[in-house]
Design a protein around this motif. Structure first.
Motif, PDB file in Angstrom:
ATOM      1  N   ALA A 162       0.827  -1.208   0.000  1.00 42.03           N
ATOM      2  CA  ALA A 162       0.000   0.000   0.000  1.00 42.03           C
ATOM      3  C   ALA A 162       0.859   1.256   0.000  1.00 42.03           C
ATOM      4  O   ALA A 162       0.535   2.249  -0.653  1.00 42.03           O
ATOM      5  CB  ALA A 162      -0.929  -0.011   1.215  1.00 42.03           C
ATOM      6  N   GLN A 163       1.984   1.205   0.706  1.00 40.95           N
ATOM      7  CA  GLN A 163       2.823   2.391   0.851  1.00 40.95           C
ATOM      8  C   GLN A 163       3.877   2.513  -0.247  1.00 40.95           C
ATOM      9  O   GLN A 163       4.230   3.621  -0.644  1.00 40.95           O
ATOM     10  CB  GLN A 163       3.495   2.368   2.223  1.00 40.95           C
ATOM     11  CG  GLN A 163       2.493   2.536   3.365  1.00 40.95           C
ATOM     12  CD  GLN A 163       3.122   2.311   4.732  1.00 40.95           C
ATOM     13  OE1 GLN A 163       3.701   1.261   5.002  1.00 40.95           O
ATOM     14  NE2 GLN A 163       3.031   3.294   5.599  1.00 40.95           N
ATOM     15  N   GLU A 164       4.384   1.387  -0.738  1.00 43.95           N
ATOM     16  CA  GLU A 164       5.501   1.443  -1.682  1.00 43.95           C
ATOM     17  C   GLU A 164       5.259   0.720  -2.993  1.00 43.95           C
ATOM     18  O   GLU A 164       6.074   0.799  -3.909  1.00 43.95           O
ATOM     19  CB  GLU A 164       6.763   0.848  -1.022  1.00 43.95           C
ATOM     20  CG  GLU A 164       7.202   1.584   0.236  1.00 43.95           C
ATOM     21  CD  GLU A 164       8.480   0.986   0.814  1.00 43.95           C
ATOM     22  OE1 GLU A 164       9.080   0.126   0.137  1.00 43.95           O
ATOM     23  OE2 GLU A 164       8.877   1.370   1.928  1.00 43.95           O
ATOM     24  N   GLY A 165       4.133  -0.001  -3.098  1.00 41.79           N
ATOM     25  CA  GLY A 165       3.906  -0.872  -4.263  1.00 41.79           C
ATOM     26  C   GLY A 165       3.909  -0.157  -5.597  1.00 41.79           C
ATOM     27  O   GLY A 165       4.329  -0.727  -6.606  1.00 41.79           O
ATOM     28  N   ARG A 166       3.448   1.089  -5.634  1.00 43.90           N
ATOM     29  CA  ARG A 166       3.357   1.786  -6.927  1.00 43.90           C
ATOM     30  C   ARG A 166       4.717   1.958  -7.582  1.00 43.90           C
ATOM     31  O   ARG A 166       4.825   2.006  -8.808  1.00 43.90           O
ATOM     32  CB  ARG A 166       2.667   3.138  -6.762  1.00 43.90           C
ATOM     33  CG  ARG A 166       3.482   4.211  -6.080  1.00 43.90           C
ATOM     34  CD  ARG A 166       2.686   5.498  -5.929  1.00 43.90           C
ATOM     35  NE  ARG A 166       3.494   6.595  -5.415  1.00 43.90           N
ATOM     36  CZ  ARG A 166       4.175   7.436  -6.168  1.00 43.90           C
ATOM     37  NH1 ARG A 166       4.163   7.300  -7.480  1.00 43.90           N
ATOM     38  NH2 ARG A 166       4.887   8.410  -5.629  1.00 43.90           N
ATOM     39  N   LYS A 167       5.790   2.059  -6.782  1.00 42.41           N
ATOM     40  CA  LYS A 167       7.137   2.197  -7.347  1.00 42.41           C
ATOM     41  C   LYS A 167       7.558   0.948  -8.111  1.00 42.41           C
ATOM     42  O   LYS A 167       8.398   1.009  -9.008  1.00 42.41           O
ATOM     43  CB  LYS A 167       8.139   2.482  -6.225  1.00 42.41           C
ATOM     44  CG  LYS A 167       7.944   3.828  -5.549  1.00 42.41           C
ATOM     45  CD  LYS A 167       9.067   4.127  -4.567  1.00 42.41           C
ATOM     46  CE  LYS A 167       8.998   3.263  -3.345  1.00 42.41           C
ATOM     47  NZ  LYS A 167       9.970   3.661  -2.313  1.00 42.41           N
ATOM     48  N   TYR A 168       6.939  -0.179  -7.735  1.00 40.84           N
ATOM     49  CA  TYR A 168       7.321  -1.451  -8.358  1.00 40.84           C
ATOM     50  C   TYR A 168       6.223  -2.011  -9.272  1.00 40.84           C
ATOM     51  O   TYR A 168       6.385  -3.092  -9.844  1.00 40.84           O
ATOM     52  CB  TYR A 168       7.655  -2.472  -7.269  1.00 40.84           C
ATOM     53  CG  TYR A 168       8.776  -2.017  -6.365  1.00 40.84           C
ATOM     54  CD1 TYR A 168      10.092  -2.057  -6.800  1.00 40.84           C
ATOM     55  CD2 TYR A 168       8.513  -1.510  -5.096  1.00 40.84           C
ATOM     56  CE1 TYR A 168      11.129  -1.622  -5.987  1.00 40.84           C
ATOM     57  CE2 TYR A 168       9.542  -1.077  -4.267  1.00 40.84           C
ATOM     58  CZ  TYR A 168      10.844  -1.128  -4.724  1.00 40.84           C
ATOM     59  OH  TYR A 168      11.865  -0.691  -3.920  1.00 40.84           O
ATOM     60  N   GLY A 169       5.105  -1.281  -9.402  1.00 37.09           N
ATOM     61  CA  GLY A 169       4.038  -1.748 -10.287  1.00 37.09           C
ATOM     62  C   GLY A 169       3.173  -2.823  -9.672  1.00 37.09           C
ATOM     63  O   GLY A 169       2.647  -3.681 -10.382  1.00 37.09           O
ATOM     64  N   VAL A 170       2.990  -2.790  -8.346  1.00 39.34           N
ATOM     65  CA  VAL A 170       2.111  -3.740  -7.656  1.00 39.34           C
ATOM     66  C   VAL A 170       1.006  -2.928  -6.975  1.00 39.34           C
ATOM     67  O   VAL A 170       1.290  -2.016  -6.195  1.00 39.34           O
ATOM     68  CB  VAL A 170       2.878  -4.579  -6.618  1.00 39.34           C
ATOM     69  CG1 VAL A 170       1.930  -5.561  -5.927  1.00 39.34           C
ATOM     70  CG2 VAL A 170       4.018  -5.339  -7.290  1.00 39.34           C
ATOM     71  N   PHE A 171      -0.253  -3.275  -7.274  1.00 41.11           N
ATOM     72  CA  PHE A 171      -1.376  -2.452  -6.819  1.00 41.11           C
ATOM     73  C   PHE A 171      -2.436  -3.310  -6.128  1.00 41.11           C
ATOM     74  O   PHE A 171      -2.527  -4.511  -6.379  1.00 41.11           O
ATOM     75  CB  PHE A 171      -2.007  -1.723  -8.011  1.00 41.11           C
ATOM     76  CG  PHE A 171      -1.028  -0.889  -8.788  1.00 41.11           C
ATOM     77  CD1 PHE A 171      -0.639   0.358  -8.339  1.00 41.11           C
ATOM     78  CD2 PHE A 171      -0.464  -1.370  -9.971  1.00 41.11           C
ATOM     79  CE1 PHE A 171       0.274   1.127  -9.043  1.00 41.11           C
ATOM     80  CE2 PHE A 171       0.452  -0.614 -10.687  1.00 41.11           C
ATOM     81  CZ  PHE A 171       0.821   0.650 -10.212  1.00 41.11           C
ATOM     82  N   LEU A 172      -3.232  -2.671  -5.278  1.00 43.74           N
ATOM     83  CA  LEU A 172      -4.258  -3.354  -4.496  1.00 43.74           C
ATOM     84  C   LEU A 172      -5.660  -2.930  -4.935  1.00 43.74           C
ATOM     85  O   LEU A 172      -5.891  -1.765  -5.235  1.00 43.74           O
ATOM     86  CB  LEU A 172      -4.112  -3.015  -3.005  1.00 43.74           C
ATOM     87  CG  LEU A 172      -2.762  -3.308  -2.337  1.00 43.74           C
ATOM     88  CD1 LEU A 172      -2.777  -2.764  -0.911  1.00 43.74           C
ATOM     89  CD2 LEU A 172      -2.468  -4.806  -2.334  1.00 43.74           C
ATOM     90  N   ILE A 173      -6.583  -3.892  -4.946  1.00 46.97           N
ATOM     91  CA  ILE A 173      -8.017  -3.601  -5.020  1.00 46.97           C
ATOM     92  C   ILE A 173      -8.643  -4.316  -3.839  1.00 46.97           C
ATOM     93  O   ILE A 173      -8.694  -5.555  -3.801  1.00 46.97           O
ATOM     94  CB  ILE A 173      -8.654  -4.068  -6.340  1.00 46.97           C
ATOM     95  CG1 ILE A 173      -8.006  -3.378  -7.540  1.00 46.97           C
ATOM     96  CG2 ILE A 173     -10.157  -3.785  -6.331  1.00 46.97           C
ATOM     97  CD1 ILE A 173      -8.578  -3.802  -8.882  1.00 46.97           C
TER      98      ILE A 173
END
Length: 610
Positions: free
Chosen positions: A438-449
Motif C-alpha cells: 500500500a505504501q511502496e507498491g506503486r514504485k514497483y508496479g504492484v497495486f491493491l483492489i
C-alpha cells in the motif's frame, strides 16, 4: 431554466416550470462574464400551491420565492422545479441572477468525464444523469455496455465511466466499499472482467468461491469469452507453500495464522527451525522432541542402557537423546502446540504443492483466482503475496542498478472481505506485506483492489492509501463516517448512502479530481451463486419427489399395511434410505399436494396414482 435567489461563487439555485431536475445532472450557466461556468445538481425540490406559504426551510427560502415572483413565476398556481447546483470550479465572482441555464454538449464537459479511451481503460459503468448528452457523444463512446434497471436490461444512454488504469502509477490502489446486497461484489466482478480485457496480471483471493467467469450473464450472448483469460486454483489441491523456501519468520507467521502463538511457542520455532528445512524434517523434529520430553531424559537414557531393543528402537531413542541434549529445556506444552498447528496446516494441504501455477498464470497476463477457506487464505496470502512482491521488487531493483534480473510482470492483488486480511487494531498474517505494498507498491508496479463491507475494520494505513474509492450503499453509521473522512463525499451525498439502489455507486477518485455518481454496467459473466436459495430448495424438493414417485410406481396401488414389506426395495430404487414411519409421512404429504391419491377403504388405506 434560470438562476434564481441569492448566488455565490460556488453555489446557485436553478428553477424551471417544465424540467424536473435529477441528482448529479450537469448544467451550463450562460454567464458570459464568467466564461459559462459548469456545475452539477446536488439537491432537488418541487414547489407548488399545495405547500403552505409559511414553508421557508431548506432549499426554498424567502429570497428564492421573491426572485421567482420577479422572474414571472406564479407561486400560487405554477409547479416550480428547483435545484441547488454546485460549480465544478469556484467562480471569481457570484453568478448573475436570472441567467439562462442549459444542458451541456459533450465537448464542453469531456475533460471532466472521460480521461482515457475505452481500449486503454476499465469500462465500469455509466455516469448518472448524462443521457442529455447522448446526442453529442462520439461514436467510440457509444454502445459500450448494457445496464440493468428495475429488472430490465437496457442499452447505454449516457456517458461511459472509463477508469484510467495507467493513472494508478501516480494515484495507486482502489477500495470497494458497500453493505450486503449493495452490488459491491457485482462491481468487483465488472472490474475483474475489465482487467482480463486488458490482460493485466491479477491475483484474486476468493473466500466465497464465486469468482468464476465461464458462464455468461443473461442477455450478454455477444460478449467475449473469458475462459482462456483466467485460471482458478485451490489451496491444497493446485497450489501450496514450499516449506523449504520459508524463513523462520515465515514459519512463525504461518503457524500464527493457524492459531495464535504464545511467546514460548515463538521461542520453540526460533530454536528448532533450521534453514532449508523441509516440512517432513521440521515436523519430525518437533514430533520426536515432543515424544522425548514426554518420556523424560532419565527414561530415555535407561532405555538405551537396557539391552534387548531392536536396531530401529535404538536409533529412535538415540534421536530422542540428541534432541533432549539440544532442546531439553523447551516446555512440552509449547512443543505440542507447535505440533498441533503444523498438523492442522498439513491436513489442509498447505504444504503439498507450490505456487508455480500462480507464477505462470501471472506471467501469461491472466487473472489467477485462489480459492480456499478464509483462515487458509489468510495463511497462504501472507506467503504468496510476499513471494511474488519480492520477485517483482528484485527485478525492478536489479534494473535500476543496471544488472540482469529475471523479469516478473507488474500485477494487481484483489480480495473481497479485505478487513480479514488487513484488520485494524490487531495483527494478521498478510497485514505487514499488504501495508508495505500500500505504501511502496506503486514504485514497483504492484497495486491493491480491496473490497469490504466494513471499511471501519480495515487498517487505517491501507485505507488512507486507497486513492480511488467505489462507495456502494452503506447503512452503518460508523462506516459512513469512515467513508466521509476518507473521501470527498459531500454532506448531501453522505445522507444518500443508506438509500442507494443496488448497483449505484459514488466514485471518489484523485484521478478524476471529484466524486461522480455511476450505474455499474451489467457484468458479462455471472456468479455460480446467483440462484435464489429458496428456489434451490424448491427444485431439490421437486427432484426428490420425482425420484420417490418413480421408485413407487411399480408398487402402486400400495396399501398402508404393505409399506413395511416394500420399504427396502423402495429405498434401493429411490437412492435414499427410508424408515417406515418417515415413508408413511412422505406418502401423506404427496397425497396432500395431489401427486398421489389416498383412499380409505373398510380394510386399509391405499395410495395410488392420481
Amino acid at each position: 431554466m434560470q438562476v434564481v435567489g441569492i448566488t455565490t461563487q460556488h453555489e446557485v439555485y436553478v428553477a424551471s416550470k417544465h424540467h424536473k431536475f435529477r441528482m448529479n445532472e450537469m448544467v451550463v450557466l450562460e454567464d458570459r462574464s464568467l466564461d459559462f461556468p459548469k456545475g452539477e445538481v446536488v439537491e432537488t425540490f418541487s414547489y407548488n400551491r399545495y405547500i403552505p406559504m409559511g414553508f421557508d426551510k431548506g432549499l426554498v427560502d424567502h429570497q428564492v420565492l421573491q426572485t421567482l415572483e420577479q422572474l414571472g413565476y406564479d407561486i400560487g398556481a405554477d409547479t416550480i422545479h428547483l435545484a441547488k447546483v454546485r460549480l465544478f470550479e469556484e467562480a471569481i465572482q457570484p453568478i448573475q441572477t436570472g441567467v439562462i441555464v442549459r444542458h451541456p454538449e459533450f465537448h464542453e464537459i469531456e475533460e471532466l468525464l472521460v480521461k482515457v479511451s475505452p481500449n486503454d481503460g476499465l469500462v465500469i459503468g455509466e455516469v448518472k444523469a448524462t443521457d442529455f448528452i447522448s446526442n453529442s457523444l462520439p461514436e467510440n463512446l457509444q454502445g459500450l455496455m448494457k445496464l440493468q434497471e428495475q429488472g430490465q436490461i437496457r442499452s447505454q444512454k449516457g456517458v461511459p465511466f472509463i477508469f484510467d488504469i495507467r493513472a494508478m502509477q501516480q494515484y495507486p490502489h482502489i477500495g470497494v466499499f458497500g453493505g450486503s446486497g449493495s452490488g459491491k461484489s457485482f462491481g468487483l466482478r465488472v472490474m475483474l472482467e475489465e482487467l482480463m480485457k486488458l490482460e493485466i496480471p491479477t491475483l484474486v483471493f476468493d473466500p466465497h468461491f464465486e469468482m468464476s467467469f465461464a458462464k455468461k450473464a443473461e442477455g450478454q450472448d455477444s460478449v467475449p469469452s473469458y475462459v482462456e483469460k483466467y485460471h482458478v486454483v485451490q489451496i491444497g489441491r493446485d497450489v501450496g507453500v514450499d516449506f523449504s523456501a520459508l524463513s523462520t519468520r515465515d514459519v512463525e507467521r504461518l503457524l500464527q495464522a493457524a492459531s495464535s502463538l504464545s511467546e514460548s511457542m515463538v521461542n520453540v520455532i526460533q530454536t528448532i527451525h533450521k534453514r532449508k528445512d523441509s516440512y517432513q524434517s521440521f515436523s519430525d523434529r518437533v514430533g520426536n522432541l515432543g515424544d522425548a520430553l514426554e518420556l523424560g531424559k532419565q527414561k530415555v537414557e535407561a532405555m538405551l542402557h537396557d539391552g534387548g531393543m531392536s536396531r530401529d528402537e535404538i536409533e529412535r531413542y538415540s534421536t530422542y537423546k540428541k534432541l533432549l541434549d539440544q532442546y531439553g529445556s523447551l516446555p512440552l506444552a509449547s512443543v505440542k502446540g507447535i505440533q498441533w498447528r503444523l498438523y492442522r496446516l498439513q491436513q489442509a494441504g498447505l504444504f503439498q504443492q507450490n505456487i508455480r501455477a500462480i507464477e505462470q498464470g501471472l506471467q501469461q497476463g491472466k487473472l489467477v483466482v485462489v480459492q480456499g477457506a478464509v483462515w487458509l487464505l489468510q495463511v497462504f496470502s501472507s506467503y504468496v503475496v510476499g513471494a511474488l512482491y519480492n520477485k517483482r521488487r528484485s527485478y525492478k531493483d536489479a534494473k535500476l542498478q543496471q544488472e540482469q534480473g529475471e523479469f516478473f510482470p507488474p500485477f494487481m492483488v484483489v480480495t473481497d472481505e479485505a478487513h480479514n486480511f488487513a484488520p485494524k487494531g490487531y495483527d494478521a498474517p498478510a497485514k505487514s506485506v499488504l501495508k508495505e505494498i500500500a505504501q511502496e507498491g506503486r514504485k514497483y508496479g504492484v497495486f491493491l483492489i480491496f473490497a469490504t463491507q466494513r471499511p471501519t475494520l480495515l487498517d487505517e494505513t491501507i485505507t488512507a492509501q486507497l486513492n480511488t474509492k467505489f462507495v456502494f450503499r452503506t447503512v452503518r453509521g460508523t462506516d459512513i463516517q469512515t467513508i466521509k473522512e476518507e473521501t470527498d463525499l459531500t454532506h448531501e451525498e453522505g445522507k444518500r448512502l443508506p438509500y442507494l439502489r443496488s448497483g449505484d455507486v459514488f466514485v471518489s477518485s484523485a484521478i478524476m479530481g471529484r466524486t461522480m455518481a455511476l450505474r455499474i454496467r451489467l457484468a458479462h459473466s455471472t456468479s455460480p451463486h446467483t440462484m435464489n436459495p429458496f428456489d434451490e430448495l424448491k427444485d431439490m424438493q421437486s427432484k426428490g419427489d420425482d425420484e420417490l414417485l418413480q421408485a413407487l410406481d411399480s408398487f402402486l396401488p400400495l396399501g398402508e399395511m404393505n409399506v413395511m414389506k416394500h420399504v427396502d426395495e423402495i429405498s434401493k430404487k429411490s437412492g435414499k434410505r427410508w424408515e417406515v414411519s418417515a415413508l408413511k409421512q412422505e406418502l401423506d404429504r404427496l397425497s396432500e399436494t395431489g401427486k398421489l391419491k389416498k383412499e380409505k377403504t373398510p380394510f386399509a388405506t391405499v395410495y395410488d396414482r392420481p
